[in-house]
Design a protein around this motif. Structure first.
Motif, PDB file in Angstrom:
ATOM      1  N   LYS A 297       0.832  -1.210   0.000  1.00 40.90           N
ATOM      2  CA  LYS A 297       0.000   0.000   0.000  1.00 40.90           C
ATOM      3  C   LYS A 297       0.862   1.255   0.000  1.00 40.90           C
ATOM      4  CE  LYS A 297      -3.652   2.393   2.566  1.00 40.90           C
ATOM      5  NZ  LYS A 297      -4.545   2.353   3.750  1.00 40.90           N
ATOM      6  N   GLY A 298       1.856   1.287   0.874  1.00 38.45           N
ATOM      7  CA  GLY A 298       2.749   2.442   0.933  1.00 38.45           C
ATOM      8  C   GLY A 298       3.521   2.620  -0.362  1.00 38.45           C
TER       9      GLY A 298
ATOM     10  N   LEU B  20      11.366   2.295   5.266  1.00 36.24           N
ATOM     11  CA  LEU B  20      11.406   0.830   5.161  1.00 36.24           C
ATOM     12  C   LEU B  20      12.429   0.257   6.124  1.00 36.24           C
ATOM     13  CD1 LEU B  20      11.244   0.204   1.283  1.00 36.24           C
ATOM     14  CD2 LEU B  20       9.440  -0.204   2.968  1.00 36.24           C
ATOM     15  N   GLY B  21      13.596   0.896   6.197  1.00 30.66           N
ATOM     16  CA  GLY B  21      14.638   0.403   7.092  1.00 30.66           C
ATOM     17  C   GLY B  21      14.245   0.468   8.550  1.00 30.66           C
ATOM     18  N   ILE B  22      13.615   1.583   8.933  1.00 27.69           N
ATOM     19  CA  ILE B  22      13.191   1.749  10.325  1.00 27.69           C
ATOM     20  C   ILE B  22      12.151   0.698  10.709  1.00 27.69           C
ATOM     21  CG2 ILE B  22      11.793   3.231  11.824  1.00 27.69           C
ATOM     22  CD1 ILE B  22      14.608   4.156  11.791  1.00 27.69           C
ATOM     23  N   ASN B  23      11.215   0.429   9.801  1.00 28.37           N
ATOM     24  CA  ASN B  23      10.102  -0.466  10.112  1.00 28.37           C
ATOM     25  C   ASN B  23      10.399  -1.947   9.881  1.00 28.37           C
ATOM     26  OD1 ASN B  23       8.166   1.481  10.932  1.00 28.37           O
ATOM     27  ND2 ASN B  23       7.851   2.060   8.805  1.00 28.37           N
ATOM     28  N   ALA B  24      11.520  -2.241   9.252  1.00 27.27           N
ATOM     29  CA  ALA B  24      11.814  -3.626   8.866  1.00 27.27           C
ATOM     30  C   ALA B  24      11.701  -4.601  10.040  1.00 27.27           C
ATOM     31  CB  ALA B  24      13.205  -3.712   8.241  1.00 27.27           C
ATOM     32  N   VAL B  25      12.336  -4.254  11.154  1.00 29.00           N
ATOM     33  CA  VAL B  25      12.276  -5.152  12.316  1.00 29.00           C
ATOM     34  C   VAL B  25      11.482  -4.550  13.466  1.00 29.00           C
ATOM     35  CG1 VAL B  25      14.431  -6.327  11.758  1.00 29.00           C
ATOM     36  CG2 VAL B  25      14.504  -4.271  13.149  1.00 29.00           C
ATOM     37  N   TYR B  26      11.419  -3.207  13.515  1.00 29.13           N
ATOM     38  CA  TYR B  26      10.705  -2.567  14.616  1.00 29.13           C
ATOM     39  C   TYR B  26       9.213  -2.857  14.558  1.00 29.13           C
ATOM     40  CZ  TYR B  26       8.810   1.126  17.590  1.00 29.13           C
ATOM     41  OH  TYR B  26       8.114   1.819  18.555  1.00 29.13           O
TER      42      TYR B  26
END
Length: 257
Positions: free
Chosen positions: A11-12, A88-94
Protein backbone atom coordinates in the motif's frame (compact mmCIF):
# COMPACT_ATOMS: atom_id res chain seq x y z
CA UNK A 1 8.42 -13.93 5.04
CA UNK A 2 9.58 -12.37 1.75
CA UNK A 3 6.06 -12.38 0.29
CA UNK A 4 4.55 -11.22 3.57
CA UNK A 5 6.89 -8.21 3.69
CA UNK A 6 6.00 -7.24 0.14
CA UNK A 7 2.27 -7.45 0.89
CA UNK A 8 2.60 -5.40 4.09
CA UNK A 9 4.48 -2.61 2.30
CA UNK A 10 2.48 -2.75 -0.94
CA UNK A 11 0.00 0.00 0.00
CA UNK A 12 2.75 2.44 0.93
CA UNK A 13 4.69 1.55 -2.21
CA UNK A 14 1.69 2.25 -4.44
CA UNK A 15 1.07 5.60 -2.74
CA UNK A 16 4.69 6.71 -3.16
CA UNK A 17 4.77 5.53 -6.78
CA UNK A 18 1.52 7.35 -7.61
CA UNK A 19 2.76 10.57 -6.03
CA UNK A 20 5.87 10.60 -8.19
CA UNK A 21 4.10 9.48 -11.37
CA UNK A 22 1.28 12.03 -11.01
CA UNK A 23 3.69 14.83 -10.10
CA UNK A 24 5.92 14.25 -13.11
CA UNK A 25 2.96 13.70 -15.41
CA UNK A 26 1.56 17.07 -14.35
CA UNK A 27 4.91 18.83 -14.77
CA UNK A 28 5.57 17.36 -18.21
CA UNK A 29 2.04 18.20 -19.33
CA UNK A 30 2.42 21.82 -18.22
CA UNK A 31 6.08 22.39 -19.09
CA UNK A 32 5.67 23.34 -22.78
CA UNK A 33 3.35 26.19 -21.85
CA UNK A 34 5.65 27.23 -18.99
CA UNK A 35 8.62 27.44 -21.35
CA UNK A 36 6.66 29.40 -23.94
CA UNK A 37 5.47 31.88 -21.34
CA UNK A 38 8.91 32.68 -19.96
CA UNK A 39 11.41 29.86 -19.65
CA UNK A 40 14.36 32.06 -20.62
CA UNK A 41 13.27 34.75 -18.18
CA UNK A 42 13.33 32.16 -15.39
CA UNK A 43 16.90 31.20 -16.34
CA UNK A 44 17.89 34.86 -16.31
CA UNK A 45 16.35 35.26 -12.88
CA UNK A 46 18.36 32.29 -11.62
CA UNK A 47 21.56 33.96 -12.79
CA UNK A 48 20.90 36.77 -10.34
CA UNK A 49 21.44 34.38 -7.44
CA UNK A 50 24.96 33.67 -6.11
CA UNK A 51 26.78 31.01 -8.12
CA UNK A 52 27.61 29.07 -4.96
CA UNK A 53 23.93 28.87 -4.01
CA UNK A 54 22.92 27.64 -7.48
CA UNK A 55 25.62 24.95 -7.42
CA UNK A 56 24.71 23.90 -3.91
CA UNK A 57 21.05 23.52 -4.87
CA UNK A 58 21.99 21.97 -8.22
CA UNK A 59 19.90 24.64 -9.96
CA UNK A 60 21.12 25.29 -13.49
CA UNK A 61 19.06 25.92 -16.61
CA UNK A 62 15.37 25.06 -16.36
CA UNK A 63 14.42 26.43 -19.77
CA UNK A 64 14.15 22.81 -20.98
CA UNK A 65 12.35 19.82 -19.51
CA UNK A 66 15.65 17.95 -19.16
CA UNK A 67 17.17 20.95 -17.36
CA UNK A 68 14.33 20.96 -14.84
CA UNK A 69 14.51 17.18 -14.29
CA UNK A 70 18.29 17.24 -13.80
CA UNK A 71 17.98 19.93 -11.13
CA UNK A 72 14.77 20.43 -9.14
CA UNK A 73 13.20 17.21 -10.40
CA UNK A 74 16.00 14.92 -9.26
CA UNK A 75 16.35 16.76 -5.96
CA UNK A 76 12.71 15.94 -5.26
CA UNK A 77 13.17 12.32 -6.36
CA UNK A 78 16.36 11.60 -4.43
CA UNK A 79 15.15 13.26 -1.24
CA UNK A 80 11.72 11.59 -1.46
CA UNK A 81 12.96 8.06 -2.20
CA UNK A 82 15.67 8.44 0.46
CA UNK A 83 12.90 9.13 2.99
CA UNK A 84 10.93 6.14 1.68
CA UNK A 85 14.02 3.92 1.96
CA UNK A 86 14.67 5.12 5.50
CA UNK A 87 11.07 4.38 6.49
CA UNK A 88 11.41 0.83 5.16
CA UNK A 89 14.64 0.40 7.09
CA UNK A 90 13.19 1.75 10.32
CA UNK A 91 10.10 -0.47 10.11
CA UNK A 92 11.81 -3.63 8.87
CA UNK A 93 12.28 -5.15 12.32
CA UNK A 94 10.71 -2.57 14.62
CA UNK A 95 7.24 -3.26 13.21
CA UNK A 96 7.34 -6.85 14.46
CA UNK A 97 7.95 -5.64 18.00
CA UNK A 98 5.35 -2.90 17.78
CA UNK A 99 2.65 -5.15 16.32
CA UNK A 100 3.59 -8.09 18.60
CA UNK A 101 3.96 -10.35 15.55
CA UNK A 102 7.45 -11.29 16.70
CA UNK A 103 5.80 -13.57 19.27
CA UNK A 104 4.09 -15.45 16.44
CA UNK A 105 7.33 -15.73 14.48
CA UNK A 106 9.06 -17.12 17.55
CA UNK A 107 6.79 -20.18 17.36
CA UNK A 108 7.95 -20.91 13.81
CA UNK A 109 11.11 -22.80 12.78
CA UNK A 110 12.85 -19.61 11.66
CA UNK A 111 15.95 -17.80 12.91
CA UNK A 112 16.35 -14.08 13.48
CA UNK A 113 18.92 -14.02 10.70
CA UNK A 114 16.49 -15.52 8.21
CA UNK A 115 13.78 -13.07 9.27
CA UNK A 116 16.04 -10.09 8.65
CA UNK A 117 17.43 -11.42 5.37
CA UNK A 118 13.98 -12.00 3.89
CA UNK A 119 12.80 -8.57 5.00
CA UNK A 120 15.86 -6.84 3.56
CA UNK A 121 15.49 -8.60 0.20
CA UNK A 122 11.83 -7.62 0.00
CA UNK A 123 12.56 -4.00 0.91
CA UNK A 124 15.38 -3.74 -1.64
CA UNK A 125 13.03 -5.07 -4.32
CA UNK A 126 10.55 -2.30 -3.45
CA UNK A 127 13.25 0.39 -3.56
CA UNK A 128 14.52 -0.84 -6.92
CA UNK A 129 10.96 -1.11 -8.29
CA UNK A 130 10.14 2.47 -7.22
CA UNK A 131 13.38 3.72 -8.78
CA UNK A 132 12.60 1.95 -12.07
CA UNK A 133 9.02 3.29 -12.14
CA UNK A 134 10.28 6.85 -11.65
CA UNK A 135 12.96 6.34 -14.33
CA UNK A 136 10.39 5.07 -16.84
CA UNK A 137 8.02 7.95 -16.02
CA UNK A 138 10.77 10.53 -16.54
CA UNK A 139 11.93 8.92 -19.80
CA UNK A 140 8.39 8.89 -21.18
CA UNK A 141 7.89 12.51 -20.16
CA UNK A 142 11.17 13.66 -21.71
CA UNK A 143 10.40 11.70 -24.88
CA UNK A 144 7.04 13.47 -25.15
CA UNK A 145 8.76 16.84 -24.81
CA UNK A 146 11.38 15.75 -27.36
CA UNK A 147 14.14 16.39 -24.83
CA UNK A 148 15.27 12.83 -24.09
CA UNK A 149 18.91 11.79 -23.81
CA UNK A 150 18.58 8.07 -23.09
CA UNK A 151 22.06 7.49 -21.63
CA UNK A 152 22.08 10.54 -19.37
CA UNK A 153 18.50 9.97 -18.25
CA UNK A 154 19.18 6.34 -17.32
CA UNK A 155 22.33 7.28 -15.41
CA UNK A 156 20.60 10.19 -13.72
CA UNK A 157 17.53 8.25 -12.61
CA UNK A 158 19.03 4.85 -11.74
CA UNK A 159 22.31 5.71 -10.00
CA UNK A 160 20.51 7.26 -6.97
CA UNK A 161 20.12 3.65 -5.82
CA UNK A 162 23.67 4.19 -4.54
CA UNK A 163 22.16 6.78 -2.18
CA UNK A 164 19.02 4.87 -1.22
CA UNK A 165 20.81 1.70 -0.08
CA UNK A 166 23.05 3.39 2.54
CA UNK A 167 20.06 5.31 3.90
CA UNK A 168 18.05 2.09 4.09
CA UNK A 169 20.75 0.13 5.89
CA UNK A 170 21.59 3.04 8.20
CA UNK A 171 17.94 3.20 9.26
CA UNK A 172 17.85 -0.58 9.65
CA UNK A 173 20.94 -0.43 11.84
CA UNK A 174 19.46 2.33 14.01
CA UNK A 175 16.16 0.46 14.21
CA UNK A 176 17.91 -2.59 15.65
CA UNK A 177 20.15 -0.58 17.96
CA UNK A 178 17.40 1.73 19.18
CA UNK A 179 13.64 2.03 18.88
CA UNK A 180 12.69 3.11 15.38
CA UNK A 181 10.11 5.74 14.55
CA UNK A 182 8.84 7.62 11.50
CA UNK A 183 10.34 10.89 12.68
CA UNK A 184 13.80 9.39 12.70
CA UNK A 185 13.25 7.91 9.24
CA UNK A 186 12.31 11.30 7.81
CA UNK A 187 14.86 13.23 9.86
CA UNK A 188 17.97 11.39 8.69
CA UNK A 189 17.65 12.20 4.94
CA UNK A 190 16.60 15.81 5.66
CA UNK A 191 19.50 16.41 8.05
CA UNK A 192 22.01 14.87 5.66
CA UNK A 193 20.67 16.99 2.80
CA UNK A 194 21.01 20.17 4.88
CA UNK A 195 24.56 19.12 5.77
CA UNK A 196 25.28 18.63 2.06
CA UNK A 197 24.04 22.15 1.21
CA UNK A 198 26.08 23.67 4.05
CA UNK A 199 29.21 21.79 2.99
CA UNK A 200 28.87 23.24 -0.52
CA UNK A 201 28.27 26.80 0.69
CA UNK A 202 31.01 26.94 3.33
CA UNK A 203 34.53 26.08 2.16
CA UNK A 204 35.76 25.18 5.64
CA UNK A 205 33.00 22.55 5.90
CA UNK A 206 33.64 21.07 2.46
CA UNK A 207 35.00 17.81 3.89
CA UNK A 208 31.57 17.03 5.35
CA UNK A 209 30.43 16.00 1.88
CA UNK A 210 32.69 12.96 2.05
CA UNK A 211 30.56 11.43 4.79
CA UNK A 212 27.26 12.20 3.06
CA UNK A 213 25.41 9.48 1.08
CA UNK A 214 23.99 12.10 -1.31
CA UNK A 215 27.43 12.63 -2.86
CA UNK A 216 27.35 9.04 -4.15
CA UNK A 217 24.97 10.16 -6.92
CA UNK A 218 25.85 13.67 -8.07
CA UNK A 219 23.37 14.55 -10.80
CA UNK A 220 25.36 17.61 -11.92
CA UNK A 221 28.50 15.48 -12.34
CA UNK A 222 26.59 12.81 -14.25
CA UNK A 223 25.05 15.34 -16.66
CA UNK A 224 28.39 17.07 -17.21
CA UNK A 225 30.56 13.95 -17.64
CA UNK A 226 28.06 11.32 -18.78
CA UNK A 227 29.35 8.80 -16.26
CA UNK A 228 29.47 7.89 -12.60
CA UNK A 229 32.65 7.10 -10.72
CA UNK A 230 33.29 3.42 -10.00
CA UNK A 231 34.48 4.45 -6.55
CA UNK A 232 30.95 5.63 -5.74
CA UNK A 233 29.57 2.15 -6.45
CA UNK A 234 32.25 0.56 -4.26
CA UNK A 235 31.69 3.00 -1.39
CA UNK A 236 27.90 2.53 -1.49
CA UNK A 237 28.15 -1.28 -1.50
CA UNK A 238 30.82 -1.42 1.21
CA UNK A 239 28.95 1.04 3.45
CA UNK A 240 25.67 -0.81 2.96
CA UNK A 241 27.29 -4.19 3.64
CA UNK A 242 28.95 -2.89 6.82
CA UNK A 243 25.71 -1.43 8.17
CA UNK A 244 23.81 -4.62 7.28
CA UNK A 245 26.45 -6.77 8.98
CA UNK A 246 26.20 -4.65 12.12
CA UNK A 247 22.39 -4.80 12.16
CA UNK A 248 22.43 -8.54 11.42
CA UNK A 249 24.86 -9.21 14.27
CA UNK A 250 22.93 -7.11 16.81
CA UNK A 251 19.57 -8.57 15.76
CA UNK A 252 20.93 -12.09 16.17
CA UNK A 253 21.93 -11.25 19.74
CA UNK A 254 18.44 -10.09 20.67
CA UNK A 255 15.74 -12.34 22.02
CA UNK A 256 12.82 -12.81 19.61
CA UNK A 257 10.30 -12.24 22.37
Amino acid sequence: MFRRELIINLKGFIIWALVFVVTFAFVFAMYPSIIESGGEEIDQMLQSFPKEMLEAMNMTSISTAFGWVSSEGMIMVILGVSIYSSMLGINAVYREKKDKTIEYLATKPVTTGKIMTKKVLADICLIVALTVIIAITIMIGLACTEDLDVKLTLLMTLTPILVYLPFYFLSLFLSVAFKGNAGLAMGIPFIMYVVLIISKLADFLEKLKYINPYTLSDTAYIVKNGEIGVENIIISLVLSAALFAGAYWMYGKKEMV
